[in-house]
Each structure stands twice: as structure tokens, then as C-alpha cells.
Design a protein around this motif. Sequence first.
Motif, mmCIF file in Angstrom:
data_model
loop_
_atom_site.group_PDB
_atom_site.id
_atom_site.type_symbol
_atom_site.label_atom_id
_atom_site.label_comp_id
_atom_site.label_asym_id
_atom_site.label_seq_id
_atom_site.Cartn_x
_atom_site.Cartn_y
_atom_site.Cartn_z
ATOM 1 N N CYS A 23 0.838 -1.195 0.000
ATOM 2 C CA CYS A 23 0.000 0.000 0.000
ATOM 3 C C CYS A 23 0.883 1.259 0.000
ATOM 4 O O CYS A 23 0.608 2.214 -0.729
ATOM 5 N N ALA A 24 1.929 1.253 0.788
ATOM 6 C CA ALA A 24 2.838 2.392 0.854
ATOM 7 C C ALA A 24 3.536 2.633 -0.480
ATOM 8 O O ALA A 24 3.941 3.749 -0.785
ATOM 9 N N LYS A 25 3.661 1.584 -1.306
ATOM 10 C CA LYS A 25 4.292 1.716 -2.619
ATOM 11 C C LYS A 25 3.290 2.075 -3.713
ATOM 12 O O LYS A 25 3.632 2.087 -4.891
ATOM 13 N N GLY A 26 2.015 2.324 -3.336
ATOM 14 C CA GLY A 26 1.046 2.787 -4.307
ATOM 15 C C GLY A 26 -0.020 1.794 -4.724
ATOM 16 O O GLY A 26 -0.891 2.121 -5.522
ATOM 17 N N HIS A 27 0.032 0.587 -4.204
ATOM 18 C CA HIS A 27 -0.968 -0.413 -4.569
ATOM 19 C C HIS A 27 -2.206 -0.294 -3.684
ATOM 20 O O HIS A 27 -2.111 0.081 -2.523
ATOM 21 N N THR A 28 -3.355 -0.617 -4.230
ATOM 22 C CA THR A 28 -4.589 -0.699 -3.464
ATOM 23 C C THR A 28 -4.881 -2.165 -3.194
ATOM 24 O O THR A 28 -4.777 -2.997 -4.088
ATOM 25 N N ILE A 29 -5.240 -2.465 -1.958
ATOM 26 C CA ILE A 29 -5.543 -3.832 -1.562
ATOM 27 C C ILE A 29 -7.052 -3.946 -1.350
ATOM 28 O O ILE A 29 -7.634 -3.209 -0.557
ATOM 29 N N LYS A 30 -7.683 -4.852 -2.076
ATOM 30 C CA LYS A 30 -9.108 -5.134 -1.900
ATOM 31 C C LYS A 30 -9.209 -6.403 -1.075
ATOM 32 O O LYS A 30 -8.736 -7.458 -1.485
ATOM 33 N N VAL A 31 -9.813 -6.291 0.109
ATOM 34 C CA VAL A 31 -9.940 -7.424 1.015
ATOM 35 C C VAL A 31 -11.376 -7.928 0.957
ATOM 36 O O VAL A 31 -12.318 -7.172 1.160
ATOM 37 N N LYS A 34 -14.783 -12.442 5.447
ATOM 38 C CA LYS A 34 -15.397 -13.758 5.599
ATOM 39 C C LYS A 34 -16.879 -13.747 5.257
ATOM 40 O O LYS A 34 -17.411 -14.747 4.803
ATOM 41 N N ASP A 35 -17.541 -12.600 5.469
ATOM 42 C CA ASP A 35 -18.953 -12.503 5.103
ATOM 43 C C ASP A 35 -19.145 -11.885 3.715
ATOM 44 O O ASP A 35 -20.190 -11.352 3.393
ATOM 45 N N GLU A 36 -18.088 -11.976 2.894
ATOM 46 C CA GLU A 36 -18.083 -11.596 1.483
ATOM 47 C C GLU A 36 -18.365 -10.115 1.219
ATOM 48 O O GLU A 36 -18.948 -9.747 0.205
ATOM 49 N N LYS A 37 -17.909 -9.258 2.116
ATOM 50 C CA LYS A 37 -17.952 -7.816 1.891
ATOM 51 C C LYS A 37 -16.565 -7.389 1.442
ATOM 52 O O LYS A 37 -15.578 -8.054 1.713
ATOM 53 N N ALA A 38 -16.495 -6.273 0.744
ATOM 54 C CA ALA A 38 -15.208 -5.774 0.248
ATOM 55 C C ALA A 38 -14.755 -4.576 1.079
ATOM 56 O O ALA A 38 -15.551 -3.701 1.408
ATOM 57 N N VAL A 39 -13.472 -4.559 1.399
ATOM 58 C CA VAL A 39 -12.852 -3.464 2.130
ATOM 59 C C VAL A 39 -11.597 -3.070 1.359
ATOM 60 O O VAL A 39 -10.878 -3.927 0.860
ATOM 61 N N LEU A 40 -11.331 -1.767 1.244
ATOM 62 C CA LEU A 40 -10.143 -1.316 0.523
ATOM 63 C C LEU A 40 -9.112 -0.723 1.466
ATOM 64 O O LEU A 40 -9.443 0.047 2.362
ATOM 65 N N LEU A 41 -7.874 -1.099 1.249
ATOM 66 C CA LEU A 41 -6.724 -0.415 1.835
ATOM 67 C C LEU A 41 -6.106 0.345 0.680
ATOM 68 O O LEU A 41 -5.665 -0.254 -0.298
ATOM 69 N N THR A 42 -6.096 1.650 0.767
ATOM 70 C CA THR A 42 -5.610 2.422 -0.358
ATOM 71 C C THR A 42 -4.656 3.516 0.111
ATOM 72 O O THR A 42 -4.854 4.092 1.176
ATOM 73 N N PRO A 43 -3.615 3.780 -0.648
ATOM 74 C CA PRO A 43 -2.659 4.807 -0.234
ATOM 75 C C PRO A 43 -3.248 6.204 -0.416
ATOM 76 O O PRO A 43 -3.993 6.460 -1.358
ATOM 77 N N VAL A 44 -2.933 7.065 0.515
ATOM 78 C CA VAL A 44 -3.287 8.478 0.416
ATOM 79 C C VAL A 44 -2.052 9.298 0.738
ATOM 80 O O VAL A 44 -1.108 8.809 1.351
ATOM 81 N N MET A 45 -2.048 10.533 0.331
ATOM 82 C CA MET A 45 -0.918 11.401 0.606
ATOM 83 C C MET A 45 -0.800 11.597 2.116
ATOM 84 O O MET A 45 -1.782 11.929 2.778
ATOM 85 N N GLY A 46 0.350 11.355 2.649
ATOM 86 C CA GLY A 46 0.561 11.521 4.081
ATOM 87 C C GLY A 46 0.664 12.984 4.470
ATOM 88 O O GLY A 46 0.999 13.842 3.662
ATOM 89 N N TYR A 47 0.348 13.269 5.706
ATOM 90 C CA TYR A 47 0.405 14.648 6.179
ATOM 91 C C TYR A 47 1.815 15.217 6.075
ATOM 92 O O TYR A 47 1.990 16.397 5.866
ATOM 93 N N THR A 48 2.831 14.375 6.202
ATOM 94 C CA THR A 48 4.196 14.877 6.124
ATOM 95 C C THR A 48 4.560 15.287 4.704
ATOM 96 O O THR A 48 5.514 16.018 4.510
ATOM 97 N N GLN A 49 3.786 14.823 3.696
ATOM 98 C CA GLN A 49 4.083 15.157 2.317
ATOM 99 C C GLN A 49 3.334 16.398 1.831
ATOM 100 O O GLN A 49 3.544 16.853 0.733
#
Length: 84
Positions: A23-31, A34-49
Motif C-alpha cells: 500500500c505504501a508503494k502505491g498499490h490498493t488492496i481489496k480485502v 469472511k462474510d463476502e464484503k469488500a474493504v479497501l486499503l488504499t494509499p493516500v498522501m501523508g500529512y508529512t508530504q
Amino acid sequence: MSTIITLSQEEIESNFDFALKLCAKGHTIKVITKDEKAVLLTPVMGYTQLPDDVNIPDAEEFVPDPGAVGAYVAESMREMTQDF
């Protein structure tokens, strides 16, 4: 261009540190949970940037200005529809 990587909940639980590195390298993770719902982990611009002149308020603090929002939406719609 970032890619979307689909993982099961079990895979993300056993490889969470690695998934965060992706995720930190720019990839989005779609999880898929177990109950077949989708959750995204996605990179966003950090406050330090952020540049010093950009102020992003916390969601609890933010109160939108209806006039400014209306003007922004109107201008955006004009730009998007000018060639139609």
C-alpha cells in the motif's frame, strides 16, 4: 498507475505488514471479508508530504461553506459539460 490486489481476509490477517508495504508503494488492496464484503486499503498522501500552505481539517472540525461548495460544483459542472 497503481494496481488493485485482491486478498481474502485470511490472507490479509497473516500478511498484514507486507500488505501495508504494498500500500505504501502505491498499490490498493481489496480485502474480501469472511462474510463476502469488500474493504479497501488504499494509499493516500501523508500529512508529512503536504505543502505548508495546505490545511486539511479533521472530519470532526470541518464545517463546509454551502456557498463555496455550490460555486465549486457549478464551476466543475460547467467545465465537464462545455463540449456537450
